[in-house]
Design an enzyme around this catalytic site. Structure first.
Site, PDB file in Angstrom:
ATOM      1  N   ASP A 148      76.645 -68.303  -1.405  1.00  0.00           N
ATOM      2  CA  ASP A 148      75.656 -67.872  -2.386  1.00  0.00           C
ATOM      3  C   ASP A 148      75.821 -68.561  -3.739  1.00  0.00           C
ATOM      4  OD1 ASP A 148      73.714 -66.526  -3.808  1.00  0.00           O
ATOM      5  OD2 ASP A 148      74.326 -64.536  -3.188  1.00  0.00           O
ATOM      6  N   HIS A 151      72.039 -60.584   2.376  1.00  0.00           N
ATOM      7  CA  HIS A 151      72.656 -59.434   1.704  1.00  0.00           C
ATOM      8  C   HIS A 151      72.371 -58.157   2.497  1.00  0.00           C
ATOM      9  CE1 HIS A 151      73.643 -62.105  -1.517  1.00  0.00           C
ATOM     10  NE2 HIS A 151      72.393 -62.261  -1.904  1.00  0.00           N
TER      11      HIS A 151
END
Length: 471
Positions: free
Chosen positions: A323, A272
């Site tokens: 994810d 991220h």
């Protein structure tokens, strides 16, 4: 015969014509020969690409997709956010069994393969039973993920997770986090237990969950104790509240703090890294680590947009992951990545090389850059159609209207930015054909096991009930 003749193949130097690809019984490419004559008896393809690497996955969350898209009715609860979603995810994770984990992972891997991923990094933190106690074999759930990879043909990098605290300052775990509880010795024990599974199709690294869930001393100890060269991944700076909590705790932003305290290098993947200062952008790029970007999940959770343009200008490396698996397609991740930047900067064609580099095609740049970063993050011989690399490749459907008669320079632009049909026809992974004609070779049996697991988990009414959300 272990060979394929491609009229057009994307090699590291760009598109090449009449490419003969051969691989051995171990699944490694042994010959990549452009401008070859088509041998008799060898299968042919119009357009062949290297398979994409999915560098960040929580496989069990595949079963949660679409079940959290309802706004709360209680104004006292505050707006829906990553933190409210996380609370719902905890309650789901508390119920899932090893058998269900394997069934869900198999379904996910088959879907990812059908859409063009041929390798996946599993950031795996369901280490304990629902009661918070260890299984008889501490690596059991990781072994279930490995079994799903073997059954589907997906190449894997397993990353058992270090998860000791609920927040900065070594806050004690909340009851709903007890399934995730591990210390440094626990993670090293799981890594050792997985050692016999390592091979050309499976690597084992480790992942401090975050600076919230592992102290900097623990992160340092784990990194030092891991065998040389093994991948290390960490969630970092995903949300603004995390940045604020880090500043309150140590006076440093998360990436800044990590960089000051550890020698972050090419072993690392910072997942991220959404909220970075200019100094952090430059430091991350200089380190040689990979930024692990997951645009569909980051959009779904309202995380924000990664500062891609200055990061690329600083020479930063990136890869993509799915994810929470609200998407299973590298096309969607790369499209979201580019379109998010276009909306942010209000202009077009952001992800390209510098002027004069020759890398000015957005589709080709995104695919090849994500391959390089993903291969580095996976710690495996991936990401290119080249001798000695794994035989991981995609055959696109050259007869589809989007590709029929298209110039090779426009193929990736069409693939990534035109329509929503899946153009992946066949997939070779580790020298094994796992997708043919758009279907996984074991699709029906995998889907049946997934349906059974979901029927056992069907009572999810509590996911829609408000509860106290901790941060």
């Amino acid at each position: 015969m272990r060979a394929l003749f491609a009229r057009h193949a994307l090699l590291p130097q760009g598109w090449q014509r009449d490419v003969l690809l051969e691989w051995d019984v171990h699944g490694d490419l042994t010959r990549v020969a452009p401008q070859a004559a088509p041998p008799l008896g060898v299968a042919r393809a119009d357009y062949v690409l290297p398979g994409m690497v999915n560098l960040h996955s929580h496989a069990f969350q595949r079963a949660l997709g679409g079940l959290t898209e309802r706004a709360a009715d209680d104004p006292a609860r505050g707006p829906d956010s990553f933190w409210t979603w996380r609370d719902l995810m905890y309650r789901f994770a508390a119920r899932i069994t090893p058998e269900q984990i394997e069934a869900i992972a198999s379904q996910l891997f088959a879907e990812c393969l059908r859409h063009g991923y041929t390798a996946l990094c599993e950031f795996h933190y369901l280490q304990r039973g629902p009661d918070g106690n260890s299984y008889a074999r501490p690596a059991e759930t990781a072994e279930r993920i490995a079994a799903a990879g073997q059954a589907t043909g997906m190449g894997l990098t397993l990353l058992p997770v270090l998860y000791s605290h609920a927040g900065f300052g070594e806050q004690p775990l909340r009851p709903e986090q007890r399934r995730f509880r591990t210390g440094v010795d626990d993670v090293l024990g799981i890594v050792e237990a997985l050692q016999p599974l390592r091979g050309p199709q499976l690597e084992v690294g480790a992942a401090p969950h975050s600076l919230r869930a592992a102290s900097i001393d623990q992160v340092r100890a784990l990194a030092a104790a891991m065998p040389p060269g093994r991948p290390l991944h960490i969630h970092i700076a995903e949300q603004q509240p995390e940045v604020e909590q880090s500043l309150a705790f140590c006076g440093r932003r998360p990436v800044e703090y990590l960089m000051e305290q550890l020698a972050v290098d090419t072993r690392w993947c910072l997942v991220h890294a959404t909220h970075l200062s200019e100094r952090e952008v430059e430091a991350l790029a200089r380190s040689g680590a990979v930024a692990g970007l997951c645009p569909s999940t980051e959009a779904n959770l309202g995380d924000g947009l990664f500062p891609l343009q200055p990061y690329l200008e600083a020479g930063g490396r990136f890869g993509i992951g799915s994810d929470s698996h609200v998407s299973h397609s590298p096309v969607e991740e790369l499209r979201w990545l580019e379109y998010g930047q276009r909306l942010l900067h209000q202009r077009r064609n952001i992800a390209v090389g510098p002027v004069g580099s020759g890398q000015r095609d957005v589709g080709q740049y995104l695919w090849q850059a994500a391959l390089r970063g993903g291969a580095q993050a996976a710690g495996r011989r991936l990401g290119a159609l080249a001798e000695g690399m794994r035989a991981d490749l995609l055959v696109l459907d050259g007869a589809h209207p989007n590709l029929d008669g298209v110039a090779e320079a426009d193929v990736l632009g069409r693939f990534l930015f035109c329509g929503n049909d899946n153009l992946v026809r066949d997939v070779l992974c580790g020298g094994r054909w796992v997708v043919q004609g758009g279907r996984h070779v074991a699709q029906d049996a995998i889907a049946q096991r997934y349906r059974q697991a979901m029927s056992e988990l069907r009572e999810l009414r509590e996911l829609r009930e408000p509860s106290e959300v901790g941060q």
